[in-house]
Design an enzyme around this catalytic site. Sequence first.
Site, PDB file in Angstrom:
ATOM      1  N   LYS A  32      84.633 102.498  -0.519  1.00  0.00           N
ATOM      2  CA  LYS A  32      85.346 102.604   0.757  1.00  0.00           C
ATOM      3  C   LYS A  32      85.699 101.208   1.245  1.00  0.00           C
ATOM      4  O   LYS A  32      84.822 100.334   1.352  1.00  0.00           O
ATOM      5  CB  LYS A  32      84.486 103.310   1.802  1.00  0.00           C
ATOM      6  N   ASP A  59      89.606 103.432   4.573  1.00  0.00           N
ATOM      7  CA  ASP A  59      89.121 103.896   5.873  1.00  0.00           C
ATOM      8  C   ASP A  59      89.827 103.106   6.979  1.00  0.00           C
ATOM      9  O   ASP A  59      89.238 102.236   7.613  1.00  0.00           O
ATOM     10  CB  ASP A  59      87.607 103.708   5.948  1.00  0.00           C
ATOM     11  N   LYS A  61      91.519 104.536   9.653  1.00  0.00           N
ATOM     12  CA  LYS A  61      91.444 105.212  10.953  1.00  0.00           C
ATOM     13  C   LYS A  61      92.747 105.054  11.744  1.00  0.00           C
ATOM     14  O   LYS A  61      92.748 104.646  12.904  1.00  0.00           O
ATOM     15  CB  LYS A  61      90.257 104.716  11.764  1.00  0.00           C
ATOM     16  N   ASP A  64      98.181 106.290  16.184  1.00  0.00           N
ATOM     17  CA  ASP A  64      99.353 105.777  16.886  1.00  0.00           C
ATOM     18  C   ASP A  64     100.310 106.946  17.072  1.00  0.00           C
ATOM     19  O   ASP A  64      99.953 108.093  16.805  1.00  0.00           O
ATOM     20  CB  ASP A  64      99.995 104.632  16.088  1.00  0.00           C
ATOM     21  N   THR A 115      80.170 107.863  14.327  1.00  0.00           N
ATOM     22  CA  THR A 115      78.727 108.057  14.310  1.00  0.00           C
ATOM     23  C   THR A 115      77.981 107.019  15.154  1.00  0.00           C
ATOM     24  O   THR A 115      76.774 107.132  15.343  1.00  0.00           O
ATOM     25  CB  THR A 115      78.183 108.024  12.867  1.00  0.00           C
ATOM     26  N   ARG A 205      75.191  99.646   4.177  1.00  0.00           N
ATOM     27  CA  ARG A 205      74.083  98.701   4.259  1.00  0.00           C
ATOM     28  C   ARG A 205      72.844  99.070   3.439  1.00  0.00           C
ATOM     29  O   ARG A 205      72.208  98.160   2.877  1.00  0.00           O
ATOM     30  CB  ARG A 205      73.713  98.477   5.732  1.00  0.00           C
TER      31      ARG A 205
END
Length: 224
Positions: A32, A59, A61, A64, A115, A205
Amino acid sequence: MSNPIFLALDTPTIEGARDLAAKVKGHIGGVKLGLEFFCAHGHHGVHEIAALGLPIFLDLKLHDIPNTVAGAMQAIHVLEPAIVTIHASGGRAMMEDAKAAAGENTKVVAVSMLTSLDEADLAATGVSGSAHDQVMRLADLAQSAGLDGIVCSGHEVGAVHKQWKHGTFVVPGLRPAGATVGDQKRVVTPRQARDDGASVLVIGRPIAKAEDPLAAARAIEATL
């Protein structure tokens, strides 16, 4: 897909991202690339990572007016991403235009609720009701707009999967048992998310910041 783990390469350098992905390539299903990476390196950076032969999840997002989002989607055709994200809160027309403009082999999935947010954050932005209610509303909207699926937390994926049997469900904010939660507020384990119907498990992570990323990726894969 045989391996649902997509490694989040949230790193500012191409070399760091490429080296990390190459190290764990045998234990992930794709990578990603988010806003940090894309804004720093653009199309060139995506091509460099794609050379590893792993599916690419952009990713971005996108959020608009419909025409602008459709244009952005057309601009990334050449990158041939496997998955691209847009925001469900952009509305039905925006989602319809984004899907119409996407490449034939690109799945367009809508971000329902980040999240990093909880119900107090929703209330602060004027959205009433629970996080679960908000995700379900946006999932309904995304499905009616003809999208391929949504992004939601592991807390909601089971309920969404029940009402949208053949959707693609991307679950971020995952943490192996005992791992540090960090800035995520609604987390589950990769195994739980997969059991509840997740199609793609976004993990960053816990692998990228591990002392031994290869061992971490292998351990997470072994739980699935």
